[in-house]
Design a protein around this motif. Structure first.
Motif, PDB file in Angstrom:
ATOM      1  N   THR A   1       0.830  -1.206   0.000  1.00 14.42           N
ATOM      2  CA  THR A   1       0.000   0.000   0.000  1.00 14.42           C
ATOM      3  C   THR A   1       0.863   1.254   0.000  1.00 14.42           C
ATOM      4  OG1 THR A   1      -1.734  -1.154   1.208  1.00 14.42           O
ATOM      5  CG2 THR A   1      -1.791   1.248   1.257  1.00 14.42           C
ATOM      6  N   ARG A   2       1.896   1.272   0.831  1.00 16.42           N
ATOM      7  CA  ARG A   2       2.766   2.442   0.905  1.00 16.42           C
ATOM      8  C   ARG A   2       3.572   2.629  -0.381  1.00 16.42           C
ATOM      9  NH1 ARG A   2      -0.074   2.355   4.811  1.00 16.42           N
ATOM     10  NH2 ARG A   2       0.174   3.667   6.617  1.00 16.42           N
ATOM     11  N   PHE A   3       3.961   1.534  -1.040  1.00 17.27           N
ATOM     12  CA  PHE A   3       4.694   1.685  -2.298  1.00 17.27           C
ATOM     13  C   PHE A   3       3.798   2.253  -3.393  1.00 17.27           C
ATOM     14  CE2 PHE A   3       7.741  -1.464  -0.489  1.00 17.27           C
ATOM     15  CZ  PHE A   3       8.816  -0.601  -0.478  1.00 17.27           C
ATOM     16  N   ALA A   4       2.537   1.847  -3.425  1.00 17.28           N
ATOM     17  CA  ALA A   4       1.592   2.436  -4.375  1.00 17.28           C
ATOM     18  C   ALA A   4       1.389   3.916  -4.059  1.00 17.28           C
ATOM     19  CB  ALA A   4       0.265   1.685  -4.323  1.00 17.28           C
ATOM     20  N   GLN A   5       1.331   4.238  -2.776  1.00 12.82           N
ATOM     21  CA  GLN A   5       1.199   5.628  -2.340  1.00 12.82           C
ATOM     22  C   GLN A   5       2.424   6.437  -2.758  1.00 12.82           C
ATOM     23  OE1 GLN A   5       0.112   5.813   1.785  1.00 12.82           O
ATOM     24  NE2 GLN A   5       1.044   7.826   2.038  1.00 12.82           N
ATOM     25  N   LEU A   6       3.608   5.859  -2.611  1.00 15.40           N
ATOM     26  CA  LEU A   6       4.843   6.538  -2.987  1.00 15.40           C
ATOM     27  C   LEU A   6       4.901   6.766  -4.500  1.00 15.40           C
ATOM     28  CD1 LEU A   6       7.569   7.643  -2.044  1.00 15.40           C
ATOM     29  CD2 LEU A   6       8.470   5.324  -2.215  1.00 15.40           C
ATOM     30  N   GLU A   7       4.464   5.785  -5.257  1.00 14.50           N
ATOM     31  CA  GLU A   7       4.422   5.927  -6.721  1.00 14.50           C
ATOM     32  C   GLU A   7       3.487   7.060  -7.132  1.00 14.50           C
ATOM     33  OE1 GLU A   7       5.151   5.397 -10.654  1.00 14.50           O
ATOM     34  OE2 GLU A   7       6.173   4.337  -9.039  1.00 14.50           O
ATOM     35  N   THR A   8       2.322   7.120  -6.508  1.00 13.19           N
ATOM     36  CA  THR A   8       1.364   8.175  -6.823  1.00 13.19           C
ATOM     37  C   THR A   8       1.892   9.537  -6.407  1.00 13.19           C
ATOM     38  OG1 THR A   8      -0.438   6.598  -6.525  1.00 13.19           O
ATOM     39  CG2 THR A   8      -1.020   8.916  -6.526  1.00 13.19           C
ATOM     40  N   ALA A   9       2.577   9.607  -5.275  1.00  6.82           N
ATOM     41  CA  ALA A   9       3.159  10.882  -4.832  1.00  6.82           C
ATOM     42  C   ALA A   9       4.195  11.373  -5.828  1.00  6.82           C
ATOM     43  CB  ALA A   9       3.775  10.728  -3.449  1.00  6.82           C
ATOM     44  N   SER A  10       4.978  10.462  -6.383  1.00  9.80           N
ATOM     45  CA  SER A  10       5.980  10.897  -7.356  1.00  9.80           C
ATOM     46  C   SER A  10       5.331  11.306  -8.678  1.00  9.80           C
ATOM     47  CB  SER A  10       7.029   9.806  -7.569  1.00  9.80           C
ATOM     48  OG  SER A  10       6.451   8.672  -8.144  1.00  9.80           O
ATOM     49  N   VAL A  11       4.231  10.647  -9.060  1.00  5.41           N
ATOM     50  CA  VAL A  11       3.523  11.037 -10.282  1.00  5.41           C
ATOM     51  C   VAL A  11       2.901  12.424 -10.118  1.00  5.41           C
ATOM     52  CG1 VAL A  11       1.491  10.515 -11.703  1.00  5.41           C
ATOM     53  CG2 VAL A  11       3.079   8.697 -11.102  1.00  5.41           C
ATOM     54  N   LEU A  12       2.364  12.687  -8.935  1.00  7.61           N
ATOM     55  CA  LEU A  12       1.737  13.987  -8.661  1.00  7.61           C
ATOM     56  C   LEU A  12       2.741  15.081  -8.331  1.00  7.61           C
ATOM     57  CD1 LEU A  12      -1.310  12.958  -6.440  1.00  7.61           C
ATOM     58  CD2 LEU A  12      -1.378  13.876  -8.746  1.00  7.61           C
ATOM     59  N   HIS A  13       4.017  14.725  -8.213  1.00  5.79           N
ATOM     60  CA  HIS A  13       5.071  15.658  -7.815  1.00  5.79           C
ATOM     61  C   HIS A  13       4.785  16.246  -6.440  1.00  5.79           C
ATOM     62  CE1 HIS A  13       6.785  15.371 -11.782  1.00  5.79           C
ATOM     63  NE2 HIS A  13       5.618  15.657 -12.296  1.00  5.79           N
ATOM     64  N   ARG A  14       4.236  15.406  -5.561  1.00  7.11           N
ATOM     65  CA  ARG A  14       3.992  15.785  -4.166  1.00  7.11           C
ATOM     66  C   ARG A  14       5.121  15.208  -3.331  1.00  7.11           C
ATOM     67  NH1 ARG A  14      -0.104  19.393  -3.272  1.00  7.11           N
ATOM     68  NH2 ARG A  14      -0.265  18.506  -1.214  1.00  7.11           N
ATOM     69  N   TYR A  15       6.245  15.891  -3.342  1.00  7.86           N
ATOM     70  CA  TYR A  15       7.447  15.342  -2.735  1.00  7.86           C
ATOM     71  C   TYR A  15       7.394  15.366  -1.215  1.00  7.86           C
ATOM     72  CZ  TYR A  15       9.010  15.413  -7.491  1.00  7.86           C
ATOM     73  OH  TYR A  15       9.093  15.192  -8.830  1.00  7.86           O
ATOM     74  N   THR A  16       6.655  16.303  -0.637  1.00  8.10           N
ATOM     75  CA  THR A  16       6.487  16.298   0.817  1.00  8.10           C
ATOM     76  C   THR A  16       5.749  15.035   1.249  1.00  8.10           C
ATOM     77  OG1 THR A  16       6.404  18.701   0.807  1.00  8.10           O
ATOM     78  CG2 THR A  16       5.584  17.592   2.778  1.00  8.10           C
ATOM     79  N   GLU A  17       4.693  14.690   0.511  1.00  7.70           N
ATOM     80  CA  GLU A  17       3.967  13.456   0.806  1.00  7.70           C
ATOM     81  C   GLU A  17       4.859  12.244   0.545  1.00  7.70           C
ATOM     82  OE1 GLU A  17       1.084  13.200   2.323  1.00  7.70           O
ATOM     83  OE2 GLU A  17       1.014  15.370   2.377  1.00  7.70           O
ATOM     84  N   GLY A  18       5.714  12.342  -0.436  1.00  9.12           N
ATOM     85  CA  GLY A  18       6.646  11.260  -0.722  1.00  9.12           C
ATOM     86  C   GLY A  18       7.604  11.035   0.438  1.00  9.12           C
ATOM     87  N   PHE A  19       8.110  12.115   1.018  1.00 10.19           N
ATOM     88  CA  PHE A  19       8.994  11.987   2.184  1.00 10.19           C
ATOM     89  C   PHE A  19       8.252  11.366   3.369  1.00 10.19           C
ATOM     90  CE2 PHE A  19      11.895  15.162   0.260  1.00 10.19           C
ATOM     91  CZ  PHE A  19      13.062  14.444   0.394  1.00 10.19           C
ATOM     92  N   ARG A  20       7.027  11.798   3.577  1.00  4.97           N
ATOM     93  CA  ARG A  20       6.244  11.242   4.680  1.00  4.97           C
ATOM     94  C   ARG A  20       5.943   9.763   4.451  1.00  4.97           C
ATOM     95  NH1 ARG A  20       2.063  16.246   5.043  1.00  4.97           N
ATOM     96  NH2 ARG A  20       3.476  17.721   6.037  1.00  4.97           N
ATOM     97  N   THR A  21       5.681   9.404   3.208  1.00  3.77           N
ATOM     98  CA  THR A  21       5.435   8.003   2.880  1.00  3.77           C
ATOM     99  C   THR A  21       6.692   7.178   3.090  1.00  3.77           C
ATOM    100  OG1 THR A  21       3.759   8.669   1.272  1.00  3.77           O
ATOM    101  CG2 THR A  21       4.633   6.444   1.073  1.00  3.77           C
ATOM    102  N   CYS A  22       7.854   7.726   2.748  1.00  9.82           N
ATOM    103  CA  CYS A  22       9.117   7.018   3.008  1.00  9.82           C
ATOM    104  C   CYS A  22       9.318   6.802   4.495  1.00  9.82           C
ATOM    105  CB  CYS A  22      10.290   7.788   2.416  1.00  9.82           C
ATOM    106  SG  CYS A  22      10.362   7.686   0.634  1.00  9.82           S
ATOM    107  N   GLU A  23       8.918   7.769   5.293  1.00  9.98           N
ATOM    108  CA  GLU A  23       9.002   7.607   6.744  1.00  9.98           C
ATOM    109  C   GLU A  23       8.063   6.490   7.215  1.00  9.98           C
ATOM    110  OE1 GLU A  23       8.359  10.241  10.800  1.00  9.98           O
ATOM    111  OE2 GLU A  23       8.313  11.224   8.860  1.00  9.98           O
ATOM    112  N   ASP A  24       6.861   6.420   6.634  1.00 14.32           N
ATOM    113  CA  ASP A  24       5.934   5.334   6.970  1.00 14.32           C
ATOM    114  C   ASP A  24       6.524   3.976   6.592  1.00 14.32           C
ATOM    115  OD1 ASP A  24       4.135   7.217   7.852  1.00 14.32           O
ATOM    116  OD2 ASP A  24       2.906   7.155   6.024  1.00 14.32           O
ATOM    117  N   ILE A  25       7.130   3.902   5.418  1.00 15.28           N
ATOM    118  CA  ILE A  25       7.747   2.653   4.971  1.00 15.28           C
ATOM    119  C   ILE A  25       8.864   2.261   5.925  1.00 15.28           C
ATOM    120  CG2 ILE A  25       9.130   1.598   3.136  1.00 15.28           C
ATOM    121  CD1 ILE A  25       7.467   3.251   1.141  1.00 15.28           C
TER     122      ILE A  25
END
Length: 133
Positions: A58-82
């Motif tokens: 789930t988090r990897f799909a979330q990280l992929e979507t964050a990178s597609v949306l260029h939401r890098y803050t959310e990407g960092f938070r998702t990496c922290e969750d992972i």
């Protein structure tokens, strides 16, 4: 796929992060008989290998979507969750040696996304370390 609903994505990631925090705080780390009775989360059997794998997917799909949306803050938070889920997995493997580590393909994808996030944020040292891993 074209994603344009950035605010809904942020709300979804915040909700998933809250659920993960509740599971880490109130859920059991191990699914033994004596710990099931003290579980404070209804319907949760503790951190099993399947639940860890599903949380990571789930988090990897979330990280992929964050990178597609260029939401890098959310990407960092998702990496922290992972990272937090990987800590749970590592603690589980210390107690139960038969618990498998995360799949290599997932970890390669994780470090690939980390390189992108670190490059965009101009953290060149971390970018190089992510490529190294």
């Amino acid at each position: 796929r074209t994603y344009r609903r950035r605010m809904e994505f942020r709300h979804l990631t915040d909700m998933l992060r809250t659920h993960l925090g509740n599971l880490r705080q109130y859920g059991n780390l191990f699914d033994t008989d004596e710990s099931k009775s003290s579980n404070k989360v209804r319907g949760w059997d503790g951190w099993t290998n399947d639940s860890i794998e599903l949380h990571l997917q789930t988090r990897f799909a979330q990280l992929e979507t964050a990178s597609v949306l260029h939401r890098y803050t959310e990407g960092f938070r998702t990496c922290e969750d992972i990272f937090n889920i990987l800590q749970v997995s590592q603690a589980r493997r210390k107690v139960d040696a038969s618990a498998p580590p995360p799949k290599a393909k997932l970890m390669a994808s994780y470090y690939e996304k980390l390189t992108t996030l670190f490059w965009v944020s101009q953290n060149h040292l971390f970018h190089a370390y992510a490529w190294f891993k």
